[in-house]
Design a protein around this motif. Structure first.
Motif, PDB file in Angstrom:
ATOM      1  N   LEU A  10       0.833  -1.192   0.000  1.00 44.97           N
ATOM      2  CA  LEU A  10       0.000   0.000   0.000  1.00 44.97           C
ATOM      3  C   LEU A  10       0.870   1.244   0.000  1.00 44.97           C
ATOM      4  CD1 LEU A  10      -2.992   0.819   0.065  1.00 44.97           C
ATOM      5  CD2 LEU A  10      -2.814   0.839   2.564  1.00 44.97           C
ATOM      6  N   ASP A  11       0.605   2.137  -0.926  1.00 43.83           N
ATOM      7  CA  ASP A  11       1.476   3.302  -1.124  1.00 43.83           C
ATOM      8  C   ASP A  11       1.466   4.310   0.025  1.00 43.83           C
ATOM      9  OD1 ASP A  11      -1.051   4.367  -1.613  1.00 43.83           O
ATOM     10  OD2 ASP A  11      -0.575   5.067  -3.627  1.00 43.83           O
ATOM     11  N   ALA A  15       8.050   3.489   5.095  1.00 42.07           N
ATOM     12  CA  ALA A  15       9.011   2.496   4.600  1.00 42.07           C
ATOM     13  C   ALA A  15       9.047   1.274   5.512  1.00 42.07           C
ATOM     14  CB  ALA A  15      10.399   3.117   4.482  1.00 42.07           C
ATOM     15  N   GLY A  16       9.067   1.485   6.801  1.00 44.56           N
ATOM     16  CA  GLY A  16       9.085   0.370   7.745  1.00 44.56           C
ATOM     17  C   GLY A  16       7.826  -0.476   7.677  1.00 44.56           C
ATOM     18  N   GLU A  17       6.685   0.177   7.542  1.00 44.53           N
ATOM     19  CA  GLU A  17       5.426  -0.555   7.412  1.00 44.53           C
ATOM     20  C   GLU A  17       5.392  -1.357   6.113  1.00 44.53           C
ATOM     21  OE1 GLU A  17       2.324   2.373   9.823  1.00 44.53           O
ATOM     22  OE2 GLU A  17       2.880   2.863   7.740  1.00 44.53           O
ATOM     23  N   ARG A  18       5.936  -0.796   5.053  1.00 45.33           N
ATOM     24  CA  ARG A  18       5.969  -1.506   3.767  1.00 45.33           C
ATOM     25  C   ARG A  18       6.774  -2.797   3.880  1.00 45.33           C
ATOM     26  NH1 ARG A  18       6.688   3.021  -1.034  1.00 45.33           N
ATOM     27  NH2 ARG A  18       4.794   4.189  -0.543  1.00 45.33           N
ATOM     28  N   VAL A  19       7.905  -2.725   4.561  1.00 42.41           N
ATOM     29  CA  VAL A  19       8.745  -3.916   4.732  1.00 42.41           C
ATOM     30  C   VAL A  19       7.974  -4.989   5.498  1.00 42.41           C
ATOM     31  CG1 VAL A  19      10.811  -4.826   5.855  1.00 42.41           C
ATOM     32  CG2 VAL A  19      10.937  -2.680   4.585  1.00 42.41           C
ATOM     33  N   ALA A  20       7.325  -4.601   6.587  1.00 46.77           N
ATOM     34  CA  ALA A  20       6.581  -5.564   7.400  1.00 46.77           C
ATOM     35  C   ALA A  20       5.430  -6.180   6.611  1.00 46.77           C
ATOM     36  CB  ALA A  20       6.057  -4.887   8.669  1.00 46.77           C
ATOM     37  N   GLN A  21       4.688  -5.368   5.885  1.00 48.94           N
ATOM     38  CA  GLN A  21       3.550  -5.879   5.132  1.00 48.94           C
ATOM     39  C   GLN A  21       4.002  -6.781   3.982  1.00 48.94           C
ATOM     40  OE1 GLN A  21       0.548  -5.426   6.649  1.00 48.94           O
ATOM     41  NE2 GLN A  21       1.954  -4.462   8.087  1.00 48.94           N
ATOM     42  N   ALA A  51       4.766  -0.183  -5.120  1.00 48.04           N
ATOM     43  CA  ALA A  51       3.755   0.488  -4.299  1.00 48.04           C
ATOM     44  C   ALA A  51       2.523   0.751  -5.157  1.00 48.04           C
ATOM     45  CB  ALA A  51       4.307   1.797  -3.746  1.00 48.04           C
ATOM     46  N   MET A  52       1.354   0.493  -4.584  1.00 52.79           N
ATOM     47  CA  MET A  52       0.088   0.718  -5.283  1.00 52.79           C
ATOM     48  C   MET A  52      -0.931   1.286  -4.299  1.00 52.79           C
ATOM     49  SD  MET A  52      -0.506  -2.748  -7.502  1.00 52.79           S
ATOM     50  CE  MET A  52      -0.043  -2.731  -9.218  1.00 52.79           C
ATOM     51  N   ASN A  53      -1.933   1.966  -4.832  1.00 49.96           N
ATOM     52  CA  ASN A  53      -3.025   2.396  -3.956  1.00 49.96           C
ATOM     53  C   ASN A  53      -4.013   1.234  -3.821  1.00 49.96           C
ATOM     54  OD1 ASN A  53      -4.988   2.533  -6.104  1.00 49.96           O
ATOM     55  ND2 ASN A  53      -4.225   4.565  -6.644  1.00 49.96           N
ATOM     56  N   THR A  84      -3.111  -4.446   2.885  1.00 52.11           N
ATOM     57  CA  THR A  84      -1.878  -3.672   2.866  1.00 52.11           C
ATOM     58  C   THR A  84      -0.827  -4.230   1.913  1.00 52.11           C
ATOM     59  OG1 THR A  84      -1.145  -4.937   4.791  1.00 52.11           O
ATOM     60  CG2 THR A  84      -2.143  -2.763   5.221  1.00 52.11           C
ATOM     61  N   ALA A  85      -1.025  -5.469   1.449  1.00 51.61           N
ATOM     62  CA  ALA A  85      -0.030  -6.050   0.548  1.00 51.61           C
ATOM     63  C   ALA A  85      -0.642  -7.190  -0.254  1.00 51.61           C
ATOM     64  CB  ALA A  85       1.174  -6.569   1.334  1.00 51.61           C
TER      65      ALA A  85
END
Length: 104
Positions: A10-11, A15-21, A51-53, A84-85
């Motif tokens: 999810l865009d 950055a940290g949340e993106r890694v976890a998801q 990253a995407m919406n 989220t992913a």
């Protein structure tokens, strides 16, 4: 044809949340599609993270389902079940959507 694992996160996440998801999505893929996951791991073991919406991720899942691709979504309980992913081993149709996305 080389197989790549695509992770769409999810865009709006940090950055940290993106890694976890993304890590959650990889885990879901390994559990839900173990044969495809093992083949990828023995093969290229290549990961592409974009990253995407929310709307784009929904379209990605629908396209993947229509194409018969191995695909999973992760919905974060700490965010009210928000998607989220997404992890996908894409076909040509699905890769077209992914090419438009920004690298995460």
């Amino acid at each position: 044809r080389s197989v790549k694992l695509y992770l769409a996160v999810l865009d709006g996440l940090t950055a940290g949340e993106r890694v976890a998801q993304a890590a959650h999505a990889v885990t879901e893929m390994a559990v839900e599609h173990p044969e495809a996951f093992r083949a990828w791991h023995r093969g290229t073991n290549t990961v592409v993270c974009v990253a995407m919406n929310a709307r784009e991720m929904e379209r990605l899942l629908v396209t993947a389902a229509m194409a018969g691709d191995a695909a999973v979504a992760f919905c974060e309980p700490d965010r009210g079940g928000e998607r989220t992913a997404v992890a996908v081993f894409p076909s040509q149709a699905t890769r077209r959507l992914l090419r438009r996305a920004t690298l995460a």
